[in-house]
Design a protein around this motif. Structure first.
Motif, short mmCIF file in Angstrom:
data_model
loop_
_atom_site.label_atom_id
_atom_site.label_comp_id
_atom_site.label_asym_id
_atom_site.label_seq_id
_atom_site.Cartn_x
_atom_site.Cartn_y
_atom_site.Cartn_z
N LEU A 157 14.42 4.10 -4.23
CA LEU A 157 13.01 4.30 -3.89
C LEU A 157 12.23 3.07 -4.35
O LEU A 157 12.53 2.51 -5.42
CB LEU A 157 12.47 5.55 -4.59
CG LEU A 157 13.00 6.89 -4.05
CD1 LEU A 157 12.45 8.04 -4.87
CD2 LEU A 157 12.60 7.07 -2.59
N ILE A 158 11.26 2.67 -3.54
CA ILE A 158 10.49 1.47 -3.87
C ILE A 158 9.05 1.88 -4.22
O ILE A 158 8.34 2.41 -3.36
CB ILE A 158 10.50 0.48 -2.67
CG1 ILE A 158 11.96 0.15 -2.29
CG2 ILE A 158 9.70 -0.79 -2.99
CD1 ILE A 158 12.12 -0.36 -0.89
N TYR A 159 8.68 1.65 -5.46
CA TYR A 159 7.30 1.96 -5.90
C TYR A 159 6.45 0.72 -5.74
O TYR A 159 6.85 -0.39 -6.10
CB TYR A 159 7.29 2.46 -7.35
CG TYR A 159 5.89 2.73 -7.83
CD1 TYR A 159 5.15 3.78 -7.29
CD2 TYR A 159 5.29 1.90 -8.78
CE1 TYR A 159 3.86 4.01 -7.70
CE2 TYR A 159 3.99 2.14 -9.21
CZ TYR A 159 3.27 3.20 -8.64
OH TYR A 159 1.98 3.41 -9.03
N PHE A 160 5.24 0.88 -5.18
CA PHE A 160 4.37 -0.27 -4.90
C PHE A 160 2.91 0.17 -5.00
O PHE A 160 2.62 1.37 -5.11
CB PHE A 160 4.66 -0.84 -3.50
CG PHE A 160 4.34 0.15 -2.40
CD1 PHE A 160 5.20 1.19 -2.12
CD2 PHE A 160 3.15 0.05 -1.68
CE1 PHE A 160 4.90 2.12 -1.12
CE2 PHE A 160 2.85 0.96 -0.68
CZ PHE A 160 3.73 2.01 -0.41
N ASP A 161 2.02 -0.83 -4.99
CA ASP A 161 0.59 -0.50 -4.90
C ASP A 161 -0.02 -1.34 -3.77
O ASP A 161 0.71 -2.09 -3.10
CB ASP A 161 -0.12 -0.72 -6.24
CG ASP A 161 0.03 -2.15 -6.73
OD1 ASP A 161 0.43 -3.03 -5.91
OD2 ASP A 161 -0.24 -2.41 -7.93
N ALA A 162 -1.32 -1.22 -3.55
CA ALA A 162 -1.94 -1.89 -2.40
C ALA A 162 -1.66 -3.38 -2.40
O ALA A 162 -1.36 -3.97 -1.36
CB ALA A 162 -3.45 -1.63 -2.41
N ALA A 163 -1.67 -4.00 -3.56
CA ALA A 163 -1.48 -5.46 -3.63
C ALA A 163 -0.04 -5.86 -3.35
O ALA A 163 0.22 -6.98 -2.93
CB ALA A 163 -1.90 -5.94 -5.01
N SER A 164 0.90 -4.96 -3.58
CA SER A 164 2.32 -5.34 -3.42
C SER A 164 2.95 -4.76 -2.15
O SER A 164 4.16 -4.63 -2.05
CB SER A 164 3.11 -4.91 -4.66
OG SER A 164 2.92 -3.53 -4.91
N TRP A 165 2.14 -4.37 -1.20
CA TRP A 165 2.65 -3.80 0.07
C TRP A 165 3.67 -4.74 0.75
O TRP A 165 4.74 -4.32 1.18
CB TRP A 165 1.47 -3.51 0.99
CG TRP A 165 1.87 -3.01 2.36
CD1 TRP A 165 1.97 -3.74 3.49
CD2 TRP A 165 2.24 -1.66 2.70
NE1 TRP A 165 2.36 -2.95 4.55
CE2 TRP A 165 2.53 -1.66 4.09
CE3 TRP A 165 2.33 -0.48 1.99
CZ2 TRP A 165 2.94 -0.51 4.76
CZ3 TRP A 165 2.73 0.67 2.68
CH2 TRP A 165 3.02 0.64 4.04
N GLY A 166 3.34 -6.05 0.80
CA GLY A 166 4.24 -7.03 1.44
C GLY A 166 5.57 -7.09 0.72
O GLY A 166 6.63 -7.07 1.36
N ALA A 167 5.54 -7.14 -0.60
CA ALA A 167 6.80 -7.19 -1.38
C ALA A 167 7.61 -5.92 -1.15
O ALA A 167 8.85 -5.97 -1.05
CB ALA A 167 6.47 -7.35 -2.87
N ALA A 168 6.91 -4.79 -1.05
CA ALA A 168 7.61 -3.52 -0.83
C ALA A 168 8.34 -3.55 0.52
O ALA A 168 9.50 -3.15 0.64
CB ALA A 168 6.61 -2.37 -0.87
N GLN A 169 7.66 -4.08 1.54
CA GLN A 169 8.27 -4.15 2.88
C GLN A 169 9.51 -5.03 2.86
O GLN A 169 10.52 -4.70 3.48
CB GLN A 169 7.28 -4.76 3.88
CG GLN A 169 6.09 -3.92 4.16
CD GLN A 169 6.30 -3.07 5.41
OE1 GLN A 169 6.99 -2.07 5.34
NE2 GLN A 169 5.72 -3.48 6.50
N GLN A 170 9.42 -6.17 2.13
CA GLN A 170 10.57 -7.09 2.06
C GLN A 170 11.75 -6.43 1.36
O GLN A 170 12.89 -6.53 1.80
CB GLN A 170 10.18 -8.35 1.29
CG GLN A 170 9.48 -9.37 2.16
CD GLN A 170 8.92 -10.53 1.34
OE1 GLN A 170 9.34 -10.76 0.20
NE2 GLN A 170 7.98 -11.24 1.92
#
Ligand SMILES: N[C@@H](Cc1c[nH]c[nH+]1)C(=O)O
Length: 380
Positions: free
Chosen positions: A329-342
């Motif tokens: 599971l990938i936890y992210f926030d609004a600022a890290s949306w791009g990193a989460a997608q990668q």
């Protein structure tokens, strides 16, 4: 009270069964698209009259009324809607269709099989030649090979054989019907009682073995030498023999059988019928045949047609599916949306965790036995 049970004969599908069925349906449809077939989609609901040429002794359709009081059914078959399309549109023949979808057949209760099944099939319309049967059989065998059905038996038969024999016998209509019924139900006592008075008939040696006339193609053919020489029977046997020779040449390892004592699976068949089965499934893996009269009951022109349908639920039993339940599971926030997608692209079996807080994400990961990657830390 709200009824949470499923209607009898239906089921929910998820996990490996749902994935296997999706994979098989796609594989079958890709195969036919690559072979120059065109996709046809017809509605789940049709007027009942579309299916009038289907005998419904073993099952009934689900029925309902439309707003004008006309009887509608959930389609119990996918071939008859194709015939309807051909008669109501100006589509030129020859044409080759492929399709997939659900069919609904209300079985007698406790029959153990589902009332909703998934089929993927083809209809080849406008070709009189045996080459149309051969294209169906080639596709059926190649697809079963691709789907790793390794103990496939292909059985050939002919929709006109039983009638051709019955009409050649000195029997009245009622006796013919009794004989046919006894043959199809393999009721040997009743069968022997009907054939007993025919002991002097040239067909008698054949009649004595007819109920057991199924199995290895060459062995059955050998026994058919007992048949009197009738042009109709000879032309049926020639078609079957030519088809067996073709299949042996193309698929030398394939077991080919012949059954001339069974009821045609669909009342609309008029020529060669064929199906595939194996020892571990109770139902056919595919089934099809020629139906040259069907289109004439919808329009005034006779159109030769052949088709077959794969039973996707039966084939699904052979398809090994690698479990794709997410393990990361990938936890992210609004600022890290791009990193989460990668990370999602890079990590196999991963999924975005949509929890609001890290604490909540950790709880979900624990509950689902998943690894948690926190990309807010990578890209704070
Ligand atoms: N509709 C047939 C199979 C078939 C397709 N085309 C010709 N026959 C069945 O469900 O048994």
């Amino acid at each position: 009270m709200f009824n949470r049970n499923l209607p009898i004969g239906t089921r929910d599908e998820f996990g490996s069964v749902a994935q296997a069925k999706e994979k098989i349906t796609n594989q079958i449809q890709d195969y036919f698209r690559n072979r120059g077939f065109q996709k046809l989609t017809t509605p789940l609901l049709e007027y009942k009259a579309v299916f009038s040429s289907m005998e419904q002794q073993t099952y009934q359709p689900y029925q309902m009324l439309d707003e004008h009081g006309e009887t509608l059914v959930l389609r119990p078959d996918l071939t008859l809607p194709v015939a309807r399309v051909m008669s109501t549109t100006g589509i030129k023949t020859p044409v080759k269709w492929y399709y997939s979808g659900e069919v609904f057949r209300v079985k007698k209760q406790l029959s153990g099989s589902y009332n909703q099944r998934t089929q993927a099939g083809i209809e080849i319309i406008g070709y009189r030649s045996l080459k149309a049967e051969w294209e169906c059989l080639t596709a059926a065998i190649e697809l079963c090979q691709q789907l790793a059905v390794n103990d496939l038996h292909v059985e050939l038969g002919h929709a006109r054989f039983v009638n051709a024999v019955l009409h050649a016998l000195p029997l009245n209509t009622l006796q013919q019907a009794t004989l046919q019924q006894a043959l199809f139900s393999k009721n040997v006592t009743a069968y022997q009682a009907v054939i007993a008075p025919l002991a002097d008939d040239p067909f008698y040696p054949f009649l004595e073995i007819w109920p057991w006339l199924f199995g290895d193609f060459d062995q059955v053919l050998q026994q058919l030498k007992l048949l009197p020489d009738l042009p109709e029977l000879q032309s049926i046997l020639q078609e079957l023999s030519a088809t067996q020779a073709f299949l042996q040449q193309q698929f030398s390892q394939q077991s080919i059988e012949l059954d001339l004592s069974i009821e045609s699976p669909q009342a609309y068949y008029t020529g060669m019928i064929f199906h595939g089965y194996n020892d571990s499934t109770a139902e056919f893996l595919f089934s099809g045949g020629r139906y040259d009269q069907l289109l004439s009951s919808f329009q005034n022109t006779l159109q030769p047609a052949v088709g077959l349908a794969f039973e996707v639920d039966q084939l699904a039993q052979y398809t090994a599916i690698t479990d794709t339940t997410p393990t990361t599971l990938i936890y992210f926030d609004a600022a890290s949306w791009g990193a989460a997608q990668q990370t999602l692209q890079a990590q196999p079996n991963s999924s975005l965790c949509l929890a609001e807080t890290k604490h909540e994400a950790e709880q979900i990961a624990r509950r689902t036995n998943s690894k948690l990657i926190d990309v807010t830390e990578v890209n704070p």
